[in-house]
Design a protein around this motif. Structure first.
Motif, PDB file in Angstrom:
ATOM      1  N   ARG A 128       1.120 -12.136   6.583  1.00 29.01           N
ATOM      2  CA  ARG A 128       1.108 -11.574   7.938  1.00 29.01           C
ATOM      3  C   ARG A 128       2.189 -10.510   8.096  1.00 29.01           C
ATOM      4  O   ARG A 128       1.992  -9.510   8.802  1.00 29.01           O
ATOM      5  N   GLU A 131       1.662  -6.162   5.190  1.00 28.55           N
ATOM      6  CA  GLU A 131       0.274  -5.705   5.157  1.00 28.55           C
ATOM      7  C   GLU A 131      -0.127  -5.246   3.758  1.00 28.55           C
ATOM      8  O   GLU A 131      -1.268  -5.472   3.322  1.00 28.55           O
ATOM      9  N   TRP A 134      -1.085  -8.164   1.693  1.00 28.54           N
ATOM     10  CA  TRP A 134      -2.407  -8.659   2.085  1.00 28.54           C
ATOM     11  C   TRP A 134      -3.499  -7.819   1.433  1.00 28.54           C
ATOM     12  O   TRP A 134      -4.504  -8.347   0.958  1.00 28.54           O
TER      13      TRP A 134
END
Length: 240
Positions: A128, A131, A134
């Motif tokens: 989270r 980014e 992710w």
């Protein structure tokens, strides 16, 4: 300095892994989330069906060998399939954590290595906050889906020997080490394990290995494959 100690120097991690794709600072941050511990060969790191409480980041094996684990799954009738191989710098167990469900596969250490156990909430918070991390994990998941789709297409379109040739080429591209005799795979698998990887029974995989050996495309000894003729194997793997 070993890669798991170097943290930010992720150039030491094998290409295509999460750690190799993360920028140096993020690689070090991910590594720092987990506690490192030794893992003997044969250890079952994750069990299919158990609750998902953490992920593992695979460190290195006893140098110069890579860490290596097998990802397997059994269906309701007990038939086991080998879904993939993971090495140093890879994550395992992330699917159950991300979807908040039970483990979909069993992960077993092929050799002694170091693993980093990262608690569920620490891993989710890291994704989270970061980014770019992710995006790297999404890329990894997409690559694994592509691998699975290629195996399904191979199963429908090619005989056992061609399926074996195709998967050997992919494994060599990711894990292989060139040498005087040829390209040696950086992982060790038995013939039945190769069979599980490509959906072939014991007799079929034995015949396929013999066929590739007779054509001088590969050498196979003591769970070790050396590709002797990559061009020939590639031509055989793409019959058109």
């Amino acid at each position: 300095m070993a890669a798991e100690d170097a943290g930010g120097n992720n150039a030491e991690w094998p290409g295509g892994t999460v750690m190799s794709r993360l920028p140096g600072a993020l690689a070090g941050e991910l590594l720092a989330l987990g506690n490192a511990k030794p893992c003997p060969a044969g250890t079952v790191l994750l069990h299919q069906g158990e609750p998902s409480t953490h992920v593992f980041l695979l460190g290195h094996g006893k140098q110069p060998r890579l860490a290596c684990v097998k990802v397997t799954a059994a269906d309701r009738n007990g038939t086991e399939s080998l879904l993939g191989i993971r090495i140093s710098g890879d994550l395992v167990g992330e699917m159950g954590v991300l979807r908040e469900g039970p483990r979909s596969a069993t992960v077993t250490a092929c050799r002694a290595m170091t693993v980093h156990r990262i608690p569920l909430e620490h891993f989710r918070l890291f994704l989270r906050r970061r980014e770019e991390a992710w995006r790297v994990v999404c890329h990894m998941l997409a690559d694994r889906l592509d691998w699975a789709n290629r195996r399904r297409l191979d199963f429908a379109g090619y005989d056992t020997a061609v399926r074996l040739a195709r998967v050997l080429i992919e494994l060599a591209e990711r894990h292989g080490t060139p040498g005087e005799a040829g390209i040696r795979l950086g992982i060790q698998l038995s013939q039945p394990e190769f069979g599980k990887l490509i959906g072939a029974g014991r007799d079929a995989i034995q015949l396929a290995v013999r066929q590739l050996k007779d054509k001088k495309y590969i050498a196979y000894r003591y769970r070790t494959v050396t590709i002797l003729d990559l061009n020939g194997l590639a031509t055989f793997a793409d019959p058109g």
